[in-house]
Scaffold this motif. Structure first.
Motif, PDB file in Angstrom:
ATOM      1  N   ALA A 182       0.935  -1.692  -0.002  1.00 41.61           N
ATOM      2  CA  ALA A 182      -0.135  -0.325   0.414  1.00 41.61           C
ATOM      3  C   ALA A 182       1.241   1.067   0.275  1.00 41.61           C
ATOM      4  N   ARG A 185       2.303   1.689  -3.445  1.00 42.22           N
ATOM      5  CA  ARG A 185       1.724   2.210  -4.912  1.00 42.22           C
ATOM      6  C   ARG A 185       1.484   3.450  -4.576  1.00 42.22           C
ATOM      7  N   VAL A 197       2.256  -1.920  -7.587  1.00 41.10           N
ATOM      8  CA  VAL A 197       1.164  -1.627  -8.678  1.00 41.10           C
ATOM      9  C   VAL A 197       1.194  -3.186  -9.738  1.00 41.10           C
ATOM     10  N   ILE A 200      -0.073  -5.995  -7.094  1.00 41.13           N
ATOM     11  CA  ILE A 200      -1.225  -5.703  -6.552  1.00 41.13           C
ATOM     12  C   ILE A 200      -1.842  -6.609  -8.136  1.00 41.13           C
ATOM     13  N   GLU A 201      -2.118  -5.394  -8.950  1.00 45.08           N
ATOM     14  CA  GLU A 201      -3.116  -5.869 -10.201  1.00 45.08           C
ATOM     15  C   GLU A 201      -3.038  -7.613 -10.367  1.00 45.08           C
ATOM     16  N   ARG A 204      -4.365  -9.359  -7.424  1.00 46.82           N
ATOM     17  CA  ARG A 204      -5.719  -9.524  -7.791  1.00 46.82           C
ATOM     18  C   ARG A 204      -6.813 -10.570  -9.147  1.00 46.82           C
ATOM     19  N   CYS A 245      -2.367  -8.988  -1.548  1.00 49.27           N
ATOM     20  CA  CYS A 245      -2.625  -7.785  -1.880  1.00 49.27           C
ATOM     21  C   CYS A 245      -4.388  -7.096  -2.191  1.00 49.27           C
ATOM     22  N   TYR A 246      -5.038  -8.546  -2.094  1.00 46.68           N
ATOM     23  CA  TYR A 246      -6.487  -6.937  -1.192  1.00 46.68           C
ATOM     24  C   TYR A 246      -6.362  -6.026  -0.280  1.00 46.68           C
ATOM     25  N   GLU A 249      -4.983  -3.113  -0.477  1.00 50.52           N
ATOM     26  CA  GLU A 249      -5.460  -1.720  -1.622  1.00 50.52           C
ATOM     27  C   GLU A 249      -6.716  -0.800  -0.058  1.00 50.52           C
ATOM     28  N   THR A 250      -7.240  -1.738   0.871  1.00 52.40           N
ATOM     29  CA  THR A 250      -7.626  -1.331   1.981  1.00 52.40           C
ATOM     30  C   THR A 250      -6.880  -0.617   2.767  1.00 52.40           C
ATOM     31  N   ARG A 252      -4.803   1.458   1.241  1.00 50.83           N
ATOM     32  CA  ARG A 252      -4.554   2.459   0.975  1.00 50.83           C
ATOM     33  C   ARG A 252      -5.486   2.948   0.728  1.00 50.83           C
ATOM     34  N   GLY A 253      -6.822   2.397   0.853  1.00 44.08           N
ATOM     35  CA  GLY A 253      -7.836   2.927   1.126  1.00 44.08           C
ATOM     36  C   GLY A 253      -7.845   4.191   2.511  1.00 44.08           C
TER      37      GLY A 253
END
Ligand SMILES: Nc1ncnc2c1ncn2[C@@H]1O[C@H](COP(=O)(O)OP(=O)(O)OP(=O)(O)O)[C@@H](O)[C@H]1O
Ligand SMILES: [Mg+2]
Lengths: 366, 259
Positions: A182, A185, A197, A200-201, A204, A245-246, A249-250, A252-253
């Protein structure tokens, strides 16, 4: 806005505050014809399902029977199967005479986990010591080979202990990776950012099963000849990376929700990047993302059951295999309901804990 | 008393420049926000920067401690050149404290922890010493009793005073203020200005972006008026307020001095 709730609107009569059961029913359940219809449908449905479950699961059920014939006669559930097969369900292929070892390991684990989850014990050094001891103890118990304990290869581990080990391994290895991904990124360094990136991408976009197959079948091809990394470890790392990876993203939010002024104030005070991240940014970001983080952790608990596909006997796969027994196989529903309950107890405990923590954080000062 | 103090320190140390800004320019994309700005600030000097919204005041003072990077020209703080290296940045941020319009206190830490953070992490002071310094500065901003509260439990004025104390705890030689009172209710402005006034009395080098003309009149050695990314006029407060040389400044001061 706040005033509107406190002051009565002028000229309008206030509803009486005596909230009787009748008032509640009228207000919440039967307030309009549509609500009435909906409520009736739901209530009838609930009553029907409820009485079925009660009869099947309790009134007509057989709880003890050494012989499946006793179940044959009954109309309800045959819980006797759970008792009959509980050893395999809970311990998988682990040698029968050594079952006390995974039992003790799970108990140790639960004690350490409970201690860790209590804020009053949040002391980094103490917890690190606790877990170093716990992991060593669990390792010795499960592997054996010391203190006269017979050795048990990881391929024979199974059941609840295996599920716990994979789940914990996933979270413990995956979470730090998630944080790093995170942060990466959001890095200003183009190279770091693009690597994160891409990881992660890519991961995912791939089903977990694929990652497990890679971990089990493809990865060994790339390891230097002669070296072997334990299959259980490879699988756990696979699930951990998927989880990371999931989770990245949380997180990063959460990072995005920390105001820019926090970064600037930390920088102006002379804090370096890692100091700022550790002390100022992450605590706030993780707090903001907390509900979503817990969500993924609960999902990780259930994702461990994917390992049945590559032949590890976690609690679910152990159940599937033991229910091949022709004598008891008719009662597989009961066995799965039991396993479902085990997952539910752990998953629900996690979410209750998360809710309590959230309430406490709100009561705190943010 | 304050007045006297001001003039002696200002005269005594005119020789050395605390901040040297030489012809800096800055762009956001294609938009130029600073255009050939030069400004030298002597040690112990107090400079007030004012000007219409969007004129580049914040950008200018944020360039001084490297929160923003300028693209042309040079900036040196106490003879350390901002050359893009981390070493220079560290040195300069150790010398320069900053106070923001929106306080930017750390909401998850108590007031005391907000204050001891940088001394412990950056200057590696032991906790006890850091707390001693923190309490000393909390007393100087008149809220020692709030030490164990969390920032959001305080009023805006109290929060800004904590922010000032937090910046002072790193024992900076220069203090930057970016509109420190604009987010405050009128009744809290005075308590913050009073603290800044007292700070001025200690001979601290101060660069203050503000529209509080009363404060500028009392404290400033020099007022800098900016518009469109340029310094349009500078002068002593009485000169620049009483007799602005440019039309832009005349219009601006007529508006802000009226109320
Ligand atoms: N991050 C950014 N990206 C693009 N443009 C920016 C950014 N920050 C500021 N600007 C622009 O730069 C110009 C100068 O902004 P600055 O904040 O320095 O003005 P200011 O004089 O402090 O104004 P104010 O009195 O409103 O605070 C403005 O036109 C603003 O829109
Ligand atoms: Mg500004």
């Amino acid at each position: 806005m706040a005033d509107a709730q406190i002051l009565p609107a002028p000229g309008r009569r206030q509803p009486r505050v005596s909230r009787t059961a009748a008032w509640w029913l009228k207000d919440r359940i039967f307030s309009s014809p549509f609500h009435v219809a909906l409520s009736i449908v739901v209530l009838v449905g609930a009553a029907f399902i409820g009485q079925f479950l009660l009869r099947w699961g309790l009134l007509d059920a057989v709880f003890v029977a050494s012989d499946p014939a006793a179940c044959q006669a009954a109309k309800g559930a045959c819980w006797a199967v759970v008792y009959e097969k509980h050893r395999t369900i809970l311990f998988g292929l682990y040698p029968h005479s050594e079952h006390w070892r995974p039992t003790l390991a799970v108990c140790l684990y639960l004690v350490s986990l409970t201690i860790t989850l209590m804020p009053r014990f949040w002391n980094l050094r103490g917890l690190a010591l606790l877990w170093a001891c716990t992991v060593t103890a669990i390792g010795v118990l499960m592997y054996g080979g010391l203190f006269g304990l017979p050795e048990v290869a990881t391929s024979e581990w199974g059941g609840l202990a295996l599920t716990m080990i994979m789940f914990t391994g996933t979270v413990v290895m995956g979470f730090p990776v998630a944080v790093l991904l995170a942060l990466g990124r959001r890095s200003t360094l183009t190279l770091v950012r693009s690597v994160c990136v891409t990881i992660i991408e890519t991961l995912r976009g791939v089903p977990l099963i694929t990652i497990l197959f890679v971990a089990v079948n493809v990865l060994p091809l790339f390891l230097p000849a002669g070296s072997s990394v334990d299959k259980l470890l490879r699988v756990t790392i696979g699930i951990a990376i998927f989880f990371a990876c999931y989770q990245a993203e949380t997180i990063r939010g959460g990072l995005q929700a920390v105001p820019r002024g926090q970064y600037e104030a930390a920088q102006a005070l002379g804090l370096g990047y890692w100091q700022m991240t550790r002390v100022i940014i992450l605590p706030q970001a993780l707090k903001i993302a907390f509900p979503a983080i817990v969500n993924h952790i609960i999902a990780a608990l259930k994702n461990t059951s994917f390992v049945m596909i590559i032949g590890l006997f976690d609690i679910l796969n152990a159940t599937t295999s033991v229910m091949q027994d022709p004598v008891w196989r008719k009662y597989y529903v009961e066995a799965y309901v039991f396993v479902g309950l085990v997952y539910f107890v752990f998953g629900f405990a996690l979410s209750l804990y998360a809710r309590a923590m959230e309430a406490q954080m709100k009561k705190g000062h943010h | 008393m304050l007045q006297q103090n001001v003039s002696t320190t200002a005269e005594g140390s005119r020789a050395k420049n605390a901040i040297e800004i030489g012809s800096i320019s800055k762009w956001y994309g294609t938009i130029q926000v600073l255009d050939d700005v030069s400004l030298d600030i002597a040690t112990g000097e107090r400079v007030v920067i004012c000007g219409p919204s969007g004129s580049g005041k914040s950008t200018l003072i944020r360039c001084i401690n490297g929160l923003e990077q300028h693209q042309e020209g040079r900036i040196a703080v106490n003879d350390t050149e901002l050359d893009g290296s981390n070493r220079a940045l560290e040195t300069i941020r150790g010398d320069v404290g900053m106070v923001f319009q929106s306080f930017n206190l750390f909401p998850h830490l108590t007031v005391l922890d907000n204050l001891t953070l940088a001394p412990m992490l950056v200057r590696k002071l032991p906790k006890r010493d850091a707390e001693e310094i923190a309490m000393q500065y909390l007393r100087r901003v008149h809220i020692p009793e709030q030490a164990h509260k969390y920032p959001l439990q305080l009023s805006g004025g109290q929060q800004q005073r904590v922010a000032i104390a937090r910046a002072l705890c790193t024992q900076p030689k220069i203090m930057l203020f970016d509109e420190p009172t604009s987010a405050l209710d009128p009744e809290m402005i005075k308590e913050v200005l009073d603290v800044m006034l007292e700070l001025a009395g200690t001979g601290m080098t101060m660069v203050v972006v503000t529209h509080e003309m009363g404060f500028a009149r009392t404290v400033a050695d020099r007022v800098v008026f900016m518009a469109d990314g340029r310094i349009v006029e500078t002068g002593r407060p009485d000169e620049i307020f009483g007799n602005p040389q440019t039309e832009r400044a005349r219009t601006f001061f007529r508006q802000v001095l009226k109320h």
